[in-house]
Every structure is written in structure tokens, then in C-alpha cells.
Design an enzyme around this catalytic site. Sequence first.
Site, short mmCIF file in Angstrom:
data_model
loop_
_atom_site.label_atom_id
_atom_site.label_comp_id
_atom_site.label_asym_id
_atom_site.label_seq_id
_atom_site.Cartn_x
_atom_site.Cartn_y
_atom_site.Cartn_z
N SER A 124 0.98 -1.25 0.04
CA SER A 124 -0.08 0.03 0.00
C SER A 124 0.66 1.22 -0.03
CB SER A 124 -0.89 -0.08 1.18
OG SER A 124 -1.65 1.16 1.11
N GLY A 125 0.46 2.23 -0.77
CA GLY A 125 1.23 3.30 -1.09
C GLY A 125 2.45 3.27 -2.08
N THR A 129 -2.04 2.04 -7.97
CA THR A 129 -3.08 3.00 -8.52
C THR A 129 -2.78 3.51 -9.59
OG1 THR A 129 -4.60 2.41 -6.56
CG2 THR A 129 -5.12 3.89 -8.25
N ASN A 174 -1.18 4.96 3.31
CA ASN A 174 -1.45 5.47 2.03
C ASN A 174 -2.87 6.00 2.08
OD1 ASN A 174 -1.79 6.25 -0.67
ND2 ASN A 174 -2.04 3.84 -1.35
N SER A 177 -5.57 4.26 -0.49
CA SER A 177 -5.21 2.90 -0.44
C SER A 177 -6.39 2.01 -1.31
CB SER A 177 -5.08 2.45 1.00
OG SER A 177 -4.77 0.80 0.93
N SER A 178 -6.31 1.32 -2.17
CA SER A 178 -7.24 0.43 -2.47
C SER A 178 -7.38 -0.60 -1.70
CB SER A 178 -6.84 -0.27 -4.08
OG SER A 178 -6.79 0.76 -4.95
N GLY A 398 -0.79 -5.51 -2.27
CA GLY A 398 0.38 -5.98 -2.17
C GLY A 398 0.62 -6.84 -0.72
N GLU A 400 1.09 -7.46 2.68
CA GLU A 400 0.79 -6.38 3.95
C GLU A 400 1.41 -7.07 5.24
OE1 GLU A 400 -2.91 -3.86 2.45
OE2 GLU A 400 -3.21 -5.10 4.39
#
Length: 1059
Positions: A124-125, A129, A174, A177-178, A398, A400
Site C-alpha cells: 500500500s502506497g 493505482t 497510504n 489505498s485500494s 500487495g 501486507e
Amino acid sequence: TGRKSSPLGSIQVILRNMEASLTARDRVGIQDFVLLDPHTSESAFLDNLRKRFHENLIYTYIGTLLVSVNPYKELDIYSKKQMDTYMGVNFFELPPHIYALADNVFRTMQSEFNNHFILISGESGAGKTEASKKILQFYAVSCPSTKLLNNVRDRLLLSNPVLEAFGNAKTLKNDNSSRFGKYMDIQFDHQGGAVGGHILSYLLEKSRVVHQNHGERNFHIFYQLVEGGEEDLLRWLGLERNCKNYRYLVQGDCAKVSSINDKSDWKTVRKALSVIEFSESDTEHLFGIIASVLHLGNIKFDVDARGYATLNNNQEMHWLLGIPNQVLQQGLTHRKIEAKTEEVFSPFSVDHAVYARDALAKAIYGRTFNWLVNKINESLANKDSSRKTVIGLLDIYGFEVFSVNSFEQFCINYCNEKLQQLFIELTLKSEQEEYEMEGIEWEPVPYFNNKIICDLVEEKFRGIISLLDEECLRPGEATDITFLEKMEEKIGGHPHFVTHKLGDQKTRKTLDRGDFRLLHYAGEVTYCVVGFLDKNNDLLYRNGKEVMRQSKNAIIKHCFPSTEPDSKRRPETVVTQFKSSLVGLTEILMSKEPWYVRCIKPNEAKQPGHFNDVLVRHQVKYLGLMEHLRVRRAGFAYRRKYEIFLQRYKPLCPDTWPNWKGTAAEGVQLLIKHLGYKPDEYKMGRTKIFIRHPRTLFATEDAFQVCKHKLATRIQAKYKGFRVKEDYLKQREAATKIENCWRGLMARKEREKRAWAVKVIKKFIKGFMTRNEPACIDNSEYLAYVRQNYLTRLKENLPKTVLQKDSWLTPPPIMQEVSDALVQQTAFIRKRLSCNIQTSSMFKGKKENYPFSVCRPFMDTRICKTTFTCHLCLLFLFFSDLCVRPPQYSVPVVKYDRNGFRPRLRQLIFTQQAAYLVEEAKIKQRIDYSSLRGVSVSNLSDNFLILHVTCRESGLYVLSLLEMYLVKTTNDPSSVWNDFIMCSVRFDIQPGREGFVDFKSGQESMVYRAKNGHLMVVSLPFKQHQLIFEGIVEQLTKFFVFYRNQQEPNRDEDASTLG
């Protein structure tokens, strides 16, 4: 291919010089990790990544895999010009870029007519995206454009902000974040135009709707609606513009984030919904659901006397999707139990009611999100049934690892294990296929096979997923702890699984009793079992669905259809559904050609320019980059087609330079023989050359750089010589043409001049012969020449002064009249100048207000229509003297009697012979100029003058030019003649009786009879005197000239010549 194309510009040249040649590798690093030596060193890998990051080179290859490091700042590498640069260019010809990968995928799809996918992964981050957006933007610009294709392109692009609003949230790592996995298929026709698309979503984090950790937010759409929604919309939804009023939005205690503009994002979402063809009704119902979730979170339960949950006058229920309050109240506080032929409603405790409320909120939002994805898919659907090629974009969460990892991290990391397994399999498969296709023997590659971890998680009956489902479904009191105990019992001996109970003393210090640890391919991750069962069950009671079916909201009715079977069997658990969706995703990916983008975040603080080695090392490990590099380097580090290799390095061999006539393979064979490659350093395939060690390529590249400079010098010399010779020939040819043209032009001009001269001479002779005849065509030009010649000579021989009368050139007959007129004009000017000189000699330096009169020019007369009154007209009619001698000057005066100095208004008129004092139409006095013997004035600014006359009645006149005062005297003129009187003048009123006129300066201009009987004239000082009569000098000069004309009749000056 039907794509837009553009020539490589100057920017490409710069990039080639900097990157494509390997000369800058010490400063900016290697652009392909496959060429890294040693390739097994993780430190060398990080060092190369760091070098490129600090040079703002955020992209690096591992073969065809693209590694992207988030720069946390804007870089000028995504412009339209950059897109044009990378369009249609060989993958390795330009520096690494996401546009290069997108273009290569597209061109491969077009040429091979098969399907591809791009897997974008990272934590994340890391920028997953954004990478997905850049690829979509590149295809939007590079693909063919029509009105229909533009509509599809706009919908593909604008589906992103909608899905981000409903599926993204701020987390600790993030701000965008998705919180779901997304796979998007982009469909292309045979010409390369984007004609449709389809989106699949995976594992939306529904628990975020009802709970957020500290420092995190709910999904963006909630804040966008509250902060950016129109006032009428909020009023209709029953919402207030304050996020702190809603329980589901304040648990993370960060409703406001500086990097997020909810109002602006709201406008983007509204625009995107309209482009994706959401009707106004759909939009209203969609926002109604979002508002209902917020209201549902604010419902509070009370405890009745029996300890059960109850709802009393809760205002929030009024806004819940148009469901009757009684139905909603029963659905939130009771559970329906079916027993054979009857139904029983069991009341909830407060805790169970809160659980049911949150479960309902999660179900509403989760199903609405699925409806939203399906609605977007309807908008993107391709209506053409012909075969299409596809490029898929997989933007998946991704790996985590948090301080506390729960059920969501377990599912996400399981997904990454499956994708890593797929990634290694596809990479090995593509490598093996390439070796076989090129006829090179495949050498087995040692690598870490994570199948053992995947089996640990998903194996039937023994895997963690099976044990979790079994614990969720079994009767009795199942808890998170019993699930942990069952794992210890069933898989306790697995080398990649450990708990507090199973670990050694050192391990126990790092694990709580409710934790278990898995050794993933990326490293160890510790999970807390608390909440695993509840999150996996994700139960929505049956009567909750029935309540939703009574809603008036069309979307809710679609999400909770009445046709949905109410099976008494428990629904599939969350992890089982996720496992099934991963199997489907794996099947989709296995049917397509893979391409990879690995995203890395350089630091946790989102600071540009900061590279955290520990954090990056961790990501390199769990992204499997070293594993991939080992696979790529297991055989040969570098491979290129013969044509490309020969085109670049042929200058190194005399046999291949400058033009090779044979096949590319034969040319490469001669080239490497000349370079001295050893047999174990390369292999010759069917279409490519394979080089084993990077140092071999580097030596070749360095030799090419040296050779390139020598060749460039020779080429420059030849080219400069050619250009100089070419320029010389052009200049010589041009000079010859210019000389010819110039000579012809000059000859024509000379001929024209001579023809003109002949005509002029003929006319001159004919004009001279007819010069004394009347003007006609024959002599007109000659006479004009005579006039011009005379005037030119006259200009150079004018009299030195206007007073010279006899130095005038003798004119020709035709100019006699003109000469006479000029002589007369000169005489007039001479007389005017004489008058000016005479005036200056009399008054300059003597009369205080003389300078003010110099600017007013002399005129023949001051009499005009405004002063020519009717009284003067009568005088002309009745007095023949005035008719014979018309007046030359007139001025109003005031006459003072000699006895008492009483004022009398009079008009003073001058003629050529005499002056007249007139009262209305009567002549009171006539003063002949023969009797005028002198004129006197004071040296002050009083504007008085004194006329000396000799007659019976009067001998002295005192006149003011602002007002004229007339005083008669009988003095002998010889006794009163003074040019300038300093202070007073004496006169005889009658024999034996004297009068005086005194002059002085004062603060106010006046004339009065003083106490001593004198006539006192007071004038202002020169600097204060503002009302000076402008004609004083002119009038005084008139008097003097009239007087002298009478005394000396033969003088040239007269009144008519004073100007």
C-alpha cells in the site's frame, strides 16, 4: 496497426545518449538488473536501485519486468510528448518507462493477435493505482480515435475515480489505498481501437464500513458526500455537513486529511457518473444508500427490563431507505428462527443488536459496490460480437505486514502467495519456451517454490482455510482460541507454521498466546486470531434480508432480490469465496501472456528523495525480485535479435561496416569473431544472440563508445567538406547569376537615362526658342525652370538686412510681378520692424509694465464689430469729417472735469488727422495733431499717459488705459513736456489757479481726489499688477506716431503701418 505515430524527436536523442548506451552506468546505475554483476547480491541490487532513484530514474527493468519506485513528487515524464516518444519503439531502445511496457504489450498483442495481462503489485502506497492510471492514459492517447472509441475511452478513464471513491480509503500507509482487488480487461478491435472493457473486483474490505483503526478513514465516498454534496441533496438525505456527527466516520479520528480534497473529488465523481451513463434516478438511489449507511451507524439501542435491545423514538430510522419503522425495528432487534411449520422471533441483546446492525451495514455497502461494478461493466460492454483481443490490468493489494495483522492481511497475503506461485511458473515457462524456440538447451533453474506455503493455507481438510471453515460451521461454542488450538493440533509440525505454544523459548517472547506465525516466501508474518471467525462468517440474519426487500430504493431491491433462495444452509464463508475467486483469477491469467510491474515505496513518510534501505530491502524480498532476477540470469543475461545487435555494433568490425550484404546471423557471427568472444560467453539461437555475462556486453558497449567517437569525427569531417564544397558551388553559381542580372540592369538604366536626357534637351531648346510667346505646351517646362532658377538664385542673394533697398536681383520678364510683390512685402516688414525698434527705444527699461505688452502684435486698427457701436455709426452719418477720415482706433475713457475732477464717460476716437472725444453720438472735443506737443507717462504700472496740447480751453489731457481720465490744462507745452514723470505733474486750471496729478504705488489700484485737492493715481506694484491692459504700448506708440506725423509730415511711418 492504425495507431498514431510520430518521429523520434530531440528528446529521444537525449535519452539515447544518456541511457541506451551504458556509459553512464556508474552514475545512474544499470537500466536492466539482468546486466547487474554480481546478480545474486542483494546489496548490489539495492545500490543500483538507489542510484537511479536519486537521479529521478524511477523505472528499471528485470528483463521485461518493470520495477517502479514511488518518487512522492511530480516528474515531467508523463507528457503527451513522452507518450509520442515511446510509441512504436523497440522495448529496450529507450530508457525504462511504464509507457515502454504498455506500448510493447500493445504491439505484441497486435502482431500475435493474442491476449495479455499486466500484473501491478506492491504494498500500500507504492503507486499501484497511479501506474494503472498511466497505462490507461497511454492507451487513451495512442489508440485510434473515433466518436464511438472516444466514448469508450472516456468511460474507461472515468471508471477509476468512481471505483476509487467507493473502494479506496485512507490507511496508515497510504492516503488513497485500494481496499479491494481490481482486474480490468480492455478490449481492442483488429485496428487497435479500445472498444470495450470489463471489471472484476475481489475481497472488498467491508469491515472498514463499520470500523476503522486510529489514523484511518472510511471509504472516500462518505466524506465526499458530506463535505461536497449540494445543500438540497443533503437536506433530502437528512444529512448534516459535519462528519463528526456520524459514528461510522469518526472512529479513526481523522475525518480531515490535508492531502485529500473531498469537495473537488465529489465534483469529479458526479461528472464521472454522468459520463458512465448513470441515470439521475440511479444516482439519487446510490447516494440514498450511502446516506442510509451513515444513519444506520447512528442508531442506538436501549436495554429493556428483560435485558433485551430495544429502539425508542430513534430519528435516524426515518431516513433508512423508505423501510417502515416497525419492520426495521423488528429486523434490528429480533432474529427469526424457523422450526418446521412455525417461525419464532428471538430478541437480541444489545451486543447482538449492534452486531446485526453492523452486519446489515456491511451487507448493504458490499452488495451496492458489486452493483456499481456491474453497472460500470454494462456501460463498458462491447456490443460487437466479433473476436477481440484483450489487455488485462490487475491492480491487486500487495503483501501486507502491520504491527497487528488480522483476517484481512491473511487473505491478502494468501493472494500474494498464489500470485507469486503463478509468477514464478509463468516466468520459468516463458524462459523455457524462449530457449526451446531458439534451439538452446534449457538448464534447470533452482528457485524457492512456495507451493508448500500455498498448500499450508489451501489444502483440503488440512489447510488453514479448511480448519477455519470447519470451526465456523461446527456446532457448539467455537471461538478464535479453539480455532488456534485446532491449527496447533492439525498442522503443528509444519516448518512454516508456529504459535506461542509450539515455539521455543526465544520465539515465545515474540508471540502472544492468541497469535500464530506463517513463514511466507516474503518473510515471517504474525497474525492475531481475534476476529477471524466473525469476519469469516460475515453473517447477515435471514430476516435482515427480508427487511431490505421492503425498501423503496431500486438499487436495494436489486441487491436483495426476492428471488434469492433463502436456503437454510449456511452461506459460503468469506475465505472460501475468496479462494474460489482466486482460482477463477488464476485461470484468467493463465490464459494470457503475462507482463509485470512491481511497485516499491522508498520510505514510510512519503518524503521525496528519501531512500530507506531497510524498507526497500523488505519489499524487494517479498515482491520476489531477487527470485525473478535469478531465473532470468540462470542462463544468459542478455539476448537480442540479430538485426538489432548487428545494427548497433557493426561499426566495431571492418567486415560489417558500413553496410552488410549478407544475413544478420552471418554478420553477427563475423562481428563476435572479430571481438574475440569465447565459446562459453555466448550462444547463437535461431533469431537471437544470447550473451551469458554482463561484463562481455559492457566491454562491447565501451568499445562501441570509443569507436563511435572516431566514426563521428570522420563522418563530421566528410560531411563538413561536402557541405563546404556544396556551399562554394552554390555561391559561385549565385555570384555569376547576380553579375549577369546586375550588368543587364545597369545597361537598361543607362539606356533609359540617355533617352530621358534627349527628351529634356529637346524640350529645353524648344522652350528657349518660344520663351517670349504666351505659355503653351512647348515652353511650359522651360518657363517653370526659369521661375525655379530665379527663386533659387534669389534665395542665395537676398539683401543682408530688410533696410537694404537696392540689392534686389533683376528678375526675368516672367518673374517681374513676383519680384515687385516681394519688394512691397519687404518694405512692409521693414516698416513693422522700425515700429518695433521705435517702441522699444521709448519704453524698454522705463515703463514698469512694458514687458507684458510685447507679446501682443501691432495691428492696423483695433476697431472690430464688437466695438463698432451704434453711437459711432450715428457719428459717421452726421459728421462728414469722420466720414472723410474714418477712425483708426477707438477706446473708452473717463473724463474728469478740471473743477472737482468729476468723471465723465467718453469714447476716444483716432483718425489720421485728429483725435475725438465722444459722448454717445456727440463730439465733445476735437484734438488736432498739430496742437499736440508732447506725451508723458509715469514709470509705474498705472497705465496713465499725459498729452500736451496748446489751445484755448485745455493744455493737458491725463488718460488711463484701463479707464481713461481726461484733464484739461492750459499750460504752456514747453513747461509740461516730460517723457516720464516720476511722482507728480502741475497744471493750470485757470489763470492763477493750479492743479496737480500725483502718482504712487499702493496695495490697491485707484484714482481719487486727495485731501490736498490733488488728483491721486495709485497703482499696484509691478509683481501684483495682474490686470494690465495689453494695448498700452500700442496706444502710446499711436499717440507718438500721430504726433510726429503732424510735426514731420515727410516721415515714412504712419498709423496704418503699425503692426
